[in-house]
Design a protein around this motif. Structure first.
Motif, PDB file in Angstrom:
ATOM      1  N   LYS A 442      88.315 108.806  65.539  1.00  0.00           N
ATOM      2  CA  LYS A 442      89.666 108.248  65.540  1.00  0.00           C
ATOM      3  C   LYS A 442      90.719 109.346  65.590  1.00  0.00           C
ATOM      4  O   LYS A 442      91.776 109.159  66.208  1.00  0.00           O
ATOM      5  CB  LYS A 442      89.862 107.352  64.311  1.00  0.00           C
ATOM      6  CG  LYS A 442      89.096 106.037  64.406  1.00  0.00           C
ATOM      7  CD  LYS A 442      89.465 105.096  63.280  1.00  0.00           C
ATOM      8  CE  LYS A 442      88.780 103.736  63.471  1.00  0.00           C
ATOM      9  NZ  LYS A 442      89.165 102.780  62.413  1.00  0.00           N
ATOM     10  N   VAL A 443      90.464 110.474  64.952  1.00  0.00           N
ATOM     11  CA  VAL A 443      91.393 111.592  65.061  1.00  0.00           C
ATOM     12  C   VAL A 443      91.472 112.068  66.502  1.00  0.00           C
ATOM     13  O   VAL A 443      92.561 112.323  67.039  1.00  0.00           O
ATOM     14  CB  VAL A 443      90.965 112.744  64.130  1.00  0.00           C
ATOM     15  CG1 VAL A 443      91.759 114.017  64.444  1.00  0.00           C
ATOM     16  CG2 VAL A 443      91.176 112.368  62.667  1.00  0.00           C
ATOM     17  N   GLY A 444      90.305 112.182  67.158  1.00  0.00           N
ATOM     18  CA  GLY A 444      90.291 112.573  68.562  1.00  0.00           C
ATOM     19  C   GLY A 444      91.017 111.577  69.451  1.00  0.00           C
ATOM     20  O   GLY A 444      91.732 111.963  70.389  1.00  0.00           O
ATOM     21  N   ARG A 445      90.877 110.309  69.152  1.00  0.00           N
ATOM     22  CA  ARG A 445      91.551 109.282  69.943  1.00  0.00           C
ATOM     23  C   ARG A 445      93.069 109.338  69.758  1.00  0.00           C
ATOM     24  O   ARG A 445      93.827 109.186  70.720  1.00  0.00           O
ATOM     25  CB  ARG A 445      91.024 107.895  69.561  1.00  0.00           C
ATOM     26  CG  ARG A 445      91.483 106.793  70.517  1.00  0.00           C
ATOM     27  CD  ARG A 445      90.828 105.479  70.185  1.00  0.00           C
ATOM     28  NE  ARG A 445      91.242 104.959  68.894  1.00  0.00           N
ATOM     29  CZ  ARG A 445      90.945 103.734  68.447  1.00  0.00           C
ATOM     30  NH1 ARG A 445      90.206 102.930  69.195  1.00  0.00           N
ATOM     31  NH2 ARG A 445      91.348 103.334  67.266  1.00  0.00           N
ATOM     32  N   VAL A 460      95.551 111.998  79.995  1.00  0.00           N
ATOM     33  CA  VAL A 460      94.567 113.072  80.018  1.00  0.00           C
ATOM     34  C   VAL A 460      93.190 112.458  80.229  1.00  0.00           C
ATOM     35  O   VAL A 460      92.809 111.496  79.535  1.00  0.00           O
ATOM     36  CB  VAL A 460      94.606 113.870  78.693  1.00  0.00           C
ATOM     37  CG1 VAL A 460      93.493 114.904  78.662  1.00  0.00           C
ATOM     38  CG2 VAL A 460      95.970 114.519  78.505  1.00  0.00           C
ATOM     39  N   LEU A 461      92.434 112.977  81.173  1.00  0.00           N
ATOM     40  CA  LEU A 461      91.100 112.455  81.449  1.00  0.00           C
ATOM     41  C   LEU A 461      90.191 112.706  80.249  1.00  0.00           C
ATOM     42  O   LEU A 461      90.262 113.743  79.585  1.00  0.00           O
ATOM     43  CB  LEU A 461      90.522 113.111  82.695  1.00  0.00           C
ATOM     44  CG  LEU A 461      91.273 112.850  84.006  1.00  0.00           C
ATOM     45  CD1 LEU A 461      90.609 113.593  85.151  1.00  0.00           C
ATOM     46  CD2 LEU A 461      91.360 111.358  84.296  1.00  0.00           C
ATOM     47  N   TRP A 462      89.286 111.755  80.029  1.00  0.00           N
ATOM     48  CA  TRP A 462      88.418 111.851  78.856  1.00  0.00           C
ATOM     49  C   TRP A 462      87.417 112.994  78.971  1.00  0.00           C
ATOM     50  O   TRP A 462      86.951 113.513  77.961  1.00  0.00           O
ATOM     51  CB  TRP A 462      87.692 110.531  78.631  1.00  0.00           C
ATOM     52  CG  TRP A 462      88.412 109.673  77.629  1.00  0.00           C
ATOM     53  CD1 TRP A 462      89.148 108.563  77.875  1.00  0.00           C
ATOM     54  CD2 TRP A 462      88.478 109.905  76.213  1.00  0.00           C
ATOM     55  NE1 TRP A 462      89.682 108.068  76.699  1.00  0.00           N
ATOM     56  CE2 TRP A 462      89.283 108.875  75.660  1.00  0.00           C
ATOM     57  CE3 TRP A 462      87.961 110.868  75.360  1.00  0.00           C
ATOM     58  CZ2 TRP A 462      89.568 108.798  74.307  1.00  0.00           C
ATOM     59  CZ3 TRP A 462      88.242 110.798  74.008  1.00  0.00           C
ATOM     60  CH2 TRP A 462      89.043 109.770  73.478  1.00  0.00           C
ATOM     61  N   ARG A 466      87.102 115.295  75.790  1.00  0.00           N
ATOM     62  CA  ARG A 466      85.845 115.552  75.062  1.00  0.00           C
ATOM     63  C   ARG A 466      85.644 117.044  74.838  1.00  0.00           C
ATOM     64  O   ARG A 466      85.125 117.459  73.791  1.00  0.00           O
ATOM     65  CB  ARG A 466      84.670 114.950  75.829  1.00  0.00           C
ATOM     66  CG  ARG A 466      84.639 113.430  75.834  1.00  0.00           C
ATOM     67  CD  ARG A 466      83.331 112.905  76.414  1.00  0.00           C
ATOM     68  NE  ARG A 466      83.351 111.454  76.535  1.00  0.00           N
ATOM     69  CZ  ARG A 466      83.697 110.811  77.638  1.00  0.00           C
ATOM     70  NH1 ARG A 466      84.043 111.499  78.738  1.00  0.00           N
ATOM     71  NH2 ARG A 466      83.705 109.487  77.679  1.00  0.00           N
ATOM     72  N   ARG A 467      86.030 117.855  75.828  1.00  0.00           N
ATOM     73  CA  ARG A 467      85.888 119.298  75.664  1.00  0.00           C
ATOM     74  C   ARG A 467      86.828 119.815  74.572  1.00  0.00           C
ATOM     75  O   ARG A 467      86.459 120.687  73.781  1.00  0.00           O
ATOM     76  CB  ARG A 467      86.170 120.002  76.991  1.00  0.00           C
ATOM     77  CG  ARG A 467      85.109 119.756  78.061  1.00  0.00           C
ATOM     78  CD  ARG A 467      85.255 120.738  79.217  1.00  0.00           C
ATOM     79  NE  ARG A 467      86.529 120.576  79.918  1.00  0.00           N
ATOM     80  CZ  ARG A 467      86.696 119.770  80.963  1.00  0.00           C
ATOM     81  NH1 ARG A 467      85.670 119.043  81.410  1.00  0.00           N
ATOM     82  NH2 ARG A 467      87.873 119.687  81.573  1.00  0.00           N
ATOM     83  N   LEU A 468      88.048 119.272  74.555  1.00  0.00           N
ATOM     84  CA  LEU A 468      88.988 119.673  73.503  1.00  0.00           C
ATOM     85  C   LEU A 468      88.475 119.282  72.121  1.00  0.00           C
ATOM     86  O   LEU A 468      88.556 120.065  71.167  1.00  0.00           O
ATOM     87  CB  LEU A 468      90.359 119.033  73.763  1.00  0.00           C
ATOM     88  CG  LEU A 468      91.157 119.549  74.958  1.00  0.00           C
ATOM     89  CD1 LEU A 468      92.422 118.722  75.133  1.00  0.00           C
ATOM     90  CD2 LEU A 468      91.504 121.022  74.780  1.00  0.00           C
ATOM     91  N   ILE A 469      87.965 118.063  72.023  1.00  0.00           N
ATOM     92  CA  ILE A 469      87.444 117.593  70.724  1.00  0.00           C
ATOM     93  C   ILE A 469      86.269 118.446  70.287  1.00  0.00           C
ATOM     94  O   ILE A 469      86.168 118.858  69.117  1.00  0.00           O
ATOM     95  CB  ILE A 469      87.056 116.107  70.822  1.00  0.00           C
ATOM     96  CG1 ILE A 469      88.313 115.242  70.993  1.00  0.00           C
ATOM     97  CG2 ILE A 469      86.275 115.680  69.582  1.00  0.00           C
ATOM     98  CD1 ILE A 469      88.013 113.775  71.236  1.00  0.00           C
TER      99      ILE A 469
END
Length: 491
Positions: A442-445, A460-462, A466-469
């Motif tokens: 949820k923080v990532g979302r 921003v593309l997922w 995902r790489r950022l998260i």
């Protein structure tokens, strides 16, 4: 320094020798009785200017431990000792909000030696005056406002020194099932003791106690009477009375408080523990020794209390007698939040036979406790992050992300890493993995939503998200061992 009631002894001057007594990190389960060995002394020097500051109180601690009826008559000189005050200064939070005096930790430290000497002289000659507590409000999970006191810096400093001196006495008195705001004890020590007690003792019923507005309803008169059971130094008692009578400053208006402790300073938790030690702890210990021949577990963290009973009738009897006990000290159990629920290794089976569904759950120190099973089908207490706590934290993250919307990604990433890491550090207990994954996801979302809204180029593309998260948010892990393992190590 001290005398036994009815006798007059020559004052004992504590030696200033380094303390060699090692402290245990926690007492055992609730049945350990007095918290022996949990002294306030420290072996390591905390500041370059003071070596073994609390070690001068070792003889005080030993005397208090040896005689539970002893009253101490000469403690005040420990408080106004410049070395003690200097040590206390370095224990304060450096970025804390200033009180009514507007003084900050950094500014006070620019002329620290002069300020410490001046404060010491004022304390010694009785010219020290406590300042009102600046009152602010923070939102609670239920939508109400919780009052929060901001204490003036010198008051914090003197309170910290006083607490260190009084801890030398009261840490020998406080019982093993009391965990809140005590040296070398924390929330997870209380959680471990509760988990092991529910898992190993004959507990079928849990009494979840809630004392209504406890910190705001402590009787000043009663508190001073209780303190005088151990403290006969009039100057120390007057010092505590100054803090109690300083009042609060709210919206520019001064108000005198007839009840409650000065929250926001170091003294409030200790005074609250002293109050509950006499009002609750000693009475609970005597009650379960005299009136039951069965297991009764107790875990208290400040005003949060959970008890376990073998029989419902015993729990109900205790509940009724506790109500009367609380009234004697001006306290009241919250009629809606105090609950008696069926809980334990046989709760699931018994409720199924009665057609009552799953056992109820209860919350303690941010965790929801659930009757569960291990992979082998054995009873186990499952602990999951309290939903309200998680939601409140996510709302804070959401608001802060909006404020940081246009900050560089690395800066926001470092901040989110600290948030998720801190969450894992507290809630990373066995069996809580699903809730930890949910929080991180949820923080990532929330971060994805903010990044998608700060530019007109589109979402921003997922794949990138995902790489950022993966790069910035630490992975889910269990930080804490199983309660039984840590409890054995600590005791």
């Amino acid at each position: 320094m001290m005398n036994e009631r009815g006798k007059s002894d020559k004052p004992i001057q504590p030696e200033k020798s380094p303390n060699k007594v090692e402290q245990s990190a926690a007492e055992g389960m609730e049945g350990r009785g007095l918290a022996e060995g949990n002294s306030v002394q420290q072996n390591a020097s905390r500041t370059p200017s003071r070596s073994g500051a609390p070690s001068a109180l070792e003889r005080v601690r030993q005397a208090a431990k040896g005689n539970k009826e002893m009253r101490f008559t000469a403690l005040y000189h420990h408080i106004y000792d410049p070395e003690m005050l200097r040590w206390a200064y370095y224990q304060l939070k450096r970025r804390a909000a200033p009180g009514v005096d507007g003084e900050t930790w950094q500014h006070y430290g620019e002329a620290l030696e002069e300020n410490i000497q001046d404060l010491s002289h004022r304390l010694k000659r009785g010219a020290y005056r406590a300042k009102p507590v600046r009152r602010t409000y923070i939102p609670k999970g239920d939508g109400r406002q919780r009052p929060l006191g901001v204490t003036a810096l010198e008051d914090k400093l003197v309170q910290r020194a006083t607490v260190e001196v009084l801890n030398a006495i009261y840490e020998t008195d406080f019982l093993g099932f009391s965990y809140g705001f005590r040296p070398e004890r924390n929330q997870h020590n209380a959680l471990d003791a509760l988990h092991v007690g529910l898992d190993t003792k004959k507990v079928n019923w849990v009494l979840d106690l809630d004392i209504r507005s406890f910190f705001d309803r402590i009787s000043h008169e009663q508190l001073i009477k209780l303190i005088r059971h151990r403290i006969a130094d009039r100057r120390v008692v007057r010092l505590i009375q100054k803090w109690l009578n300083a009042g609060v400053l709210e919206d520019g208006e001064w108000k005198r408080m007839q009840e409650g402790t000065p929250q926001g300073g170091s003294a409030s938790p200790l005074l609250a523990n002293i109050y509950l030690h006499y009002a609750l702890d000693l009475w609970v210990q005597s009650w379960r020794r005299k009136r039951t021949g069965e297991d009764v577990i107790v875990v208290r963290y400040a005003d949060d209390v959970v008890m376990g009973f073998q029989r419902k009738s015993v729990a109900q009897q205790f509940w009724e007698e506790l109500k009367q006990r609380m009234r004697k000290f001006g306290l009241e159990l919250h009629p809606e939040k105090t609950r008696l629920l069926e809980f334990g290794r046989y709760a699931v089976e018994r409720r199924r036979k009665r057609g009552q569904g799953k056992p109820e759950t209860f919350n303690f120190l941010g965790f929801t406790h659930i009757c569960g099973e291990t992979g082998r089908g054995q009873f186990s207490v499952l602990r999951q992050t309290n939903r309200k706590r998680m939601q409140a934290k996510l709302e804070e993250v959401k608001a802060e992300l909006r404020r940081r919307m246009h900050d560089p990604i690395p800066e926001v990433g470092k901040w989110l890493r600290s948030v998720v890491s801190g969450h894992m550090h507290y809630y990373g207990v066995p069996s809580n993995g699903p809730a930890l994954y949910t929080f991180r996801w949820k923080v990532g979302r929330l971060w994805h939503r903010v990044l998608s809204r700060r530019s007109q180029k589109g979402r921003v593309l997922w794949d990138r998200m995902r790489r950022l998260i993966a790069h910035w948010l630490p992975p889910v892990r269990t930080v804490h061992p199983y309660p039984s393992q840590r409890l054995v190590v600590h005791t």
